[in-house]
Design an enzyme around this catalytic site. Structure first.
Site, PDB file in Angstrom:
ATOM      1  N   GLU A   1     -40.041 -43.647 -34.766  1.00  0.00           N
ATOM      2  CA  GLU A   1     -39.718 -43.688 -36.191  1.00  0.00           C
ATOM      3  C   GLU A   1     -38.647 -42.678 -36.546  1.00  0.00           C
ATOM      4  O   GLU A   1     -37.775 -42.951 -37.384  1.00  0.00           O
ATOM      5  CB  GLU A   1     -40.983 -43.414 -37.009  1.00  0.00           C
ATOM      6  CG  GLU A   1     -40.819 -43.639 -38.517  1.00  0.00           C
ATOM      7  CD  GLU A   1     -40.221 -42.447 -39.258  1.00  0.00           C
ATOM      8  OE1 GLU A   1     -39.715 -42.622 -40.378  1.00  0.00           O
ATOM      9  OE2 GLU A   1     -40.262 -41.324 -38.698  1.00  0.00           O
ATOM     10  N   GLU A   2     -38.694 -41.510 -35.913  1.00  0.00           N
ATOM     11  CA  GLU A   2     -37.741 -40.452 -36.237  1.00  0.00           C
ATOM     12  C   GLU A   2     -36.315 -40.809 -35.821  1.00  0.00           C
ATOM     13  O   GLU A   2     -35.366 -40.129 -36.226  1.00  0.00           O
ATOM     14  CB  GLU A   2     -38.158 -39.132 -35.585  1.00  0.00           C
ATOM     15  CG  GLU A   2     -39.502 -38.578 -36.059  1.00  0.00           C
ATOM     16  CD  GLU A   2     -39.480 -38.095 -37.501  1.00  0.00           C
ATOM     17  OE1 GLU A   2     -38.407 -38.147 -38.137  1.00  0.00           O
ATOM     18  OE2 GLU A   2     -40.549 -37.682 -38.003  1.00  0.00           O
TER      19      GLU A   2
ATOM     20  N   ASP B   1     -47.787 -47.123 -45.382  1.00  0.00           N
ATOM     21  CA  ASP B   1     -47.144 -46.250 -44.410  1.00  0.00           C
ATOM     22  C   ASP B   1     -46.933 -44.883 -45.057  1.00  0.00           C
ATOM     23  O   ASP B   1     -47.193 -44.695 -46.253  1.00  0.00           O
ATOM     24  CB  ASP B   1     -45.809 -46.864 -43.975  1.00  0.00           C
ATOM     25  CG  ASP B   1     -45.219 -46.223 -42.732  1.00  0.00           C
ATOM     26  OD1 ASP B   1     -45.909 -45.415 -42.075  1.00  0.00           O
ATOM     27  OD2 ASP B   1     -44.052 -46.537 -42.404  1.00  0.00           O
TER      28      ASP B   1
ATOM     29  N   HIS C   1     -46.685 -43.160 -37.612  1.00  0.00           N
ATOM     30  CA  HIS C   1     -45.997 -42.976 -36.328  1.00  0.00           C
ATOM     31  C   HIS C   1     -46.506 -41.728 -35.615  1.00  0.00           C
ATOM     32  O   HIS C   1     -46.983 -40.774 -36.249  1.00  0.00           O
ATOM     33  CB  HIS C   1     -44.480 -42.907 -36.533  1.00  0.00           C
ATOM     34  CG  HIS C   1     -43.998 -41.750 -37.346  1.00  0.00           C
ATOM     35  ND1 HIS C   1     -43.655 -40.544 -36.790  1.00  0.00           N
ATOM     36  CD2 HIS C   1     -43.777 -41.621 -38.686  1.00  0.00           C
ATOM     37  CE1 HIS C   1     -43.239 -39.716 -37.744  1.00  0.00           C
ATOM     38  NE2 HIS C   1     -43.310 -40.343 -38.912  1.00  0.00           N
TER      39      HIS C   1
ATOM     40  N   HIS D   1     -40.526 -31.490 -41.675  1.00  0.00           N
ATOM     41  CA  HIS D   1     -39.386 -31.377 -40.746  1.00  0.00           C
ATOM     42  C   HIS D   1     -38.886 -29.944 -40.658  1.00  0.00           C
ATOM     43  O   HIS D   1     -37.813 -29.698 -40.103  1.00  0.00           O
ATOM     44  CB  HIS D   1     -38.230 -32.311 -41.144  1.00  0.00           C
ATOM     45  CG  HIS D   1     -38.443 -33.726 -40.739  1.00  0.00           C
ATOM     46  ND1 HIS D   1     -37.405 -34.610 -40.579  1.00  0.00           N
ATOM     47  CD2 HIS D   1     -39.559 -34.427 -40.440  1.00  0.00           C
ATOM     48  CE1 HIS D   1     -37.877 -35.796 -40.219  1.00  0.00           C
ATOM     49  NE2 HIS D   1     -39.195 -35.696 -40.128  1.00  0.00           N
TER      50      HIS D   1
ATOM     51  N   ASP E   1     -44.515 -40.225 -33.033  1.00  0.00           N
ATOM     52  CA  ASP E   1     -43.416 -39.363 -32.589  1.00  0.00           C
ATOM     53  C   ASP E   1     -43.175 -38.312 -33.676  1.00  0.00           C
ATOM     54  O   ASP E   1     -43.625 -38.466 -34.818  1.00  0.00           O
ATOM     55  CB  ASP E   1     -42.147 -40.171 -32.313  1.00  0.00           C
ATOM     56  CG  ASP E   1     -41.608 -40.877 -33.557  1.00  0.00           C
ATOM     57  OD1 ASP E   1     -42.427 -41.399 -34.355  1.00  0.00           O
ATOM     58  OD2 ASP E   1     -40.379 -40.917 -33.752  1.00  0.00           O
TER      59      ASP E   1
ATOM     60  N   ASP F   1     -46.443 -34.911 -40.656  1.00  0.00           N
ATOM     61  CA  ASP F   1     -45.538 -36.029 -40.374  1.00  0.00           C
ATOM     62  C   ASP F   1     -45.568 -36.364 -38.884  1.00  0.00           C
ATOM     63  O   ASP F   1     -44.795 -35.813 -38.122  1.00  0.00           O
ATOM     64  CB  ASP F   1     -44.123 -35.633 -40.818  1.00  0.00           C
ATOM     65  CG  ASP F   1     -43.103 -36.733 -40.613  1.00  0.00           C
ATOM     66  OD1 ASP F   1     -43.501 -37.902 -40.461  1.00  0.00           O
ATOM     67  OD2 ASP F   1     -41.904 -36.407 -40.589  1.00  0.00           O
TER      68      ASP F   1
END
Length: 491
Positions: free
Chosen positions: A189-190, A216, A120, A461, A122, A155
């Site tokens: 995705e987030e 993934d 992803h 994150h 985002d 990420d």
């Protein structure tokens, strides 16, 4: 008589010790031996520059507003088109749900089941007040001290850039995949992937596409994370835990705090009792399923007591389970976890509230279900509570078997590139877009060879997210070799 009993006990202990020793030595390595992958000429500095550029677009999504930061997403799409010209000239690109990307690379064999690479684009927001703690501004996309820094480096823009770079190189060499290759990159995705991944699955279902495998984000190449294991470990996520949050609501007569009713009868008292039971009487932690296969694969590679105990679970099983249950990460691999996350009651300090509410989050182990979690909650809190499941709940995914051809290709690819690394199946305890692809994929893997040591894990994150330039090059080589191996005949 006493002497005979003691001798008999000693004899039994010696036999037991011998059985343990023999069984430990019999547990040979499960790692496959393969020839090293051929070298790949790669300009890692150029790849790092591409990732750094991608990080500069603040592609933070919104749960409720599909147009939030849409301009940043579109700028990133234009950037990718510019930096990967062959990909955009040779592959079909489609926009799904407005901002998500679906690339199609047609294979030479129309009868071969296609595969999908996922990453992803985002990113998670920066926690308010932490901006000043970053060594570099989080969206500046800087290459410094051998690392690419910024939100999305790990990420998950790093994987996207690596996938596109690998395909760009293969196209330049004239490579033609036997199987059709899809690349999907979600823009939400987030925030659960409802506009991106879910819609991509719907589109592919309409086209009657069935995927051999999906790979993934997920687990990584760990270094020094698993006690007793000296070698790095590539933990391939073969299943993903389910997710549900349940709201508990209980009512009782309100009143003045000067005249409280008997203890435990107020709404707050009843809720407190219920939450205490849920925390103290959780789902049992058991070494079964994916967790048992993981530690069975790792056991022959370990040393000392860890190897002895994990090689003889018939004897040491309860002790091993007890020890693993004490660690947050290992406990999460063995049970459906329980976490109280929201509590609400009252609005005045001298008024006993008539309603108390709480939300409890569960990450569901394969083998349990949302329905079994709801039954568990009901059994602990009693009938006086109103229970409500939050939207977005999902059951655990099926477990991809490690004897599948797809897993073997992935395993051999990793061993050819990282020969000193132990490859083992693992359970992904977070969530990914790949969960949406369960209806159309035979096998789903949640893994990328991002190197992670214990001190790196909080960066995900968190503050100072980064990936080393050398490791980014390894990601490119991994996807490049994986796609090449799909064209090779089965061993």
């Amino acid at each position: 008589m006493t002497k005979r009993i003691l001798l008999a006990v000693l004899g039994l202990l010696l036999l037991l010790a011998a059985a343990v020793a023999v069984n430990t030595m019999r547990q040979g390595s499960r790692q496959v031996t393969v020839a090293p992958a051929p070298p790949l000429a790669l300009d890692t500095a150029a790849v790092a520059d591409k990732l750094a550029g991608a990080i500069r677009f603040q592609t933070v999504p919104s749960q409720d507003d599909p147009a939030f930061n849409a301009g940043e997403f579109r700028k990133l799409h234009a950037f990718l088109e510019q930096r990967f010209p062959l990909v955009h000239a040779k592959l079909q690109r489609e926009f799904v749900g407005g901002l998500s990307l679906l690339y199609t690379w047609k294979g030479s064999d129309g009868g071969a089941r296609p595969v999908m690479l996922m990453a992803h684009h985002d990113v998670a927001p920066i926690a308010p007040g932490t901006e000043g703690k970053w060594e570099v501004p989080p969206f500046s996309g800087q290459v410094k001290d051998g690392y690419v820094w910024g939100r999305g480096a790990w990420d998950d823009k790093g994987n996207l850039v690596a996938q596109l770079e690998a395909i760009e190189l293969l196209l330049a060499s004239g490579f033609q995949p036997r199987q059709t290759v899809y690349v999907f990159s979600g823009a939400d995705e987030e925030v659960a992937g409802q506009r991106g991944a879910k819609q991509a699955v719907k589109l592919l279902q309409e086209r009657k596409v069935r995927l051999d495998f999906v790979i993934d984000e997920g687990l990584v190449l760990t270094e020094g994370v698993i006690p007793g294991l000296a070698a790095p470990a590539a933990l391939v996520g073969v299943a993903e835990k389910g997710y549900t949050s349940i709201q508990l609501k209980v009512s009782a007569p309100p009143g003045h705090s000067s005249m409280p009713p008997p203890a435990g009868t107020t709404a707050v008292g009843q809720l407190t009792t219920a939450l205490r039971r849920l925390e103290q009487e959780q789902f049992p932690a058991e070494l079964k399923g994916v967790a048992r296969e993981l530690f069975g694969t790792l056991a022959p590679e370990m040393h000392g007591l860890q190897r002895v105990a994990l090689s003889n679970l018939w004897l040491f099983g309860p002790l091993v389970e007890s020890q693993l249950a004490k660690g947050a990460s290992t406990s999460a691999m063995m049970r459906t976890t329980t976490a109280v996350t929201i509590v609400n009651a009252g609005n005045k300090e001298n008024v006993i509230p008539g309603v108390a509410e709480a939300t409890v989050n569960f990450r569901i182990l394969p083998g349990d279900t949302r329905a079994s979690v709801m039954r568990h909650v009901r059994s602990k809190v009693g009938e006086g509570f109103e229970l409500k499941e939050w939207p977005g709940s999902v059951d655990p995914t099926p477990v991809t078997p490690t004897d599948s051809h797809a897993y073997r290709v992935l395993e051999r690819t990793l061993r050819s590139l990282f020969p000193d690394t132990i490859v083992a199946p693992g359970l992904y305890i977070a969530g990914s877009d790949s969960q949406h692809f369960v209806p159309i994929a035979d096998n789903i893997f949640r893994f990328s060879p991002v190197r992670a040591r214990p001190e790196d894990l909080p960066r995900l994150h968190g503050t100072n997210e980064r990936i080393s330039v050398a490791n980014l090059g390894e990601l490119v080589r991994f996807y490049h070799q994986l796609l090449r191996n799909l064209n090779a005949p089965a061993p």
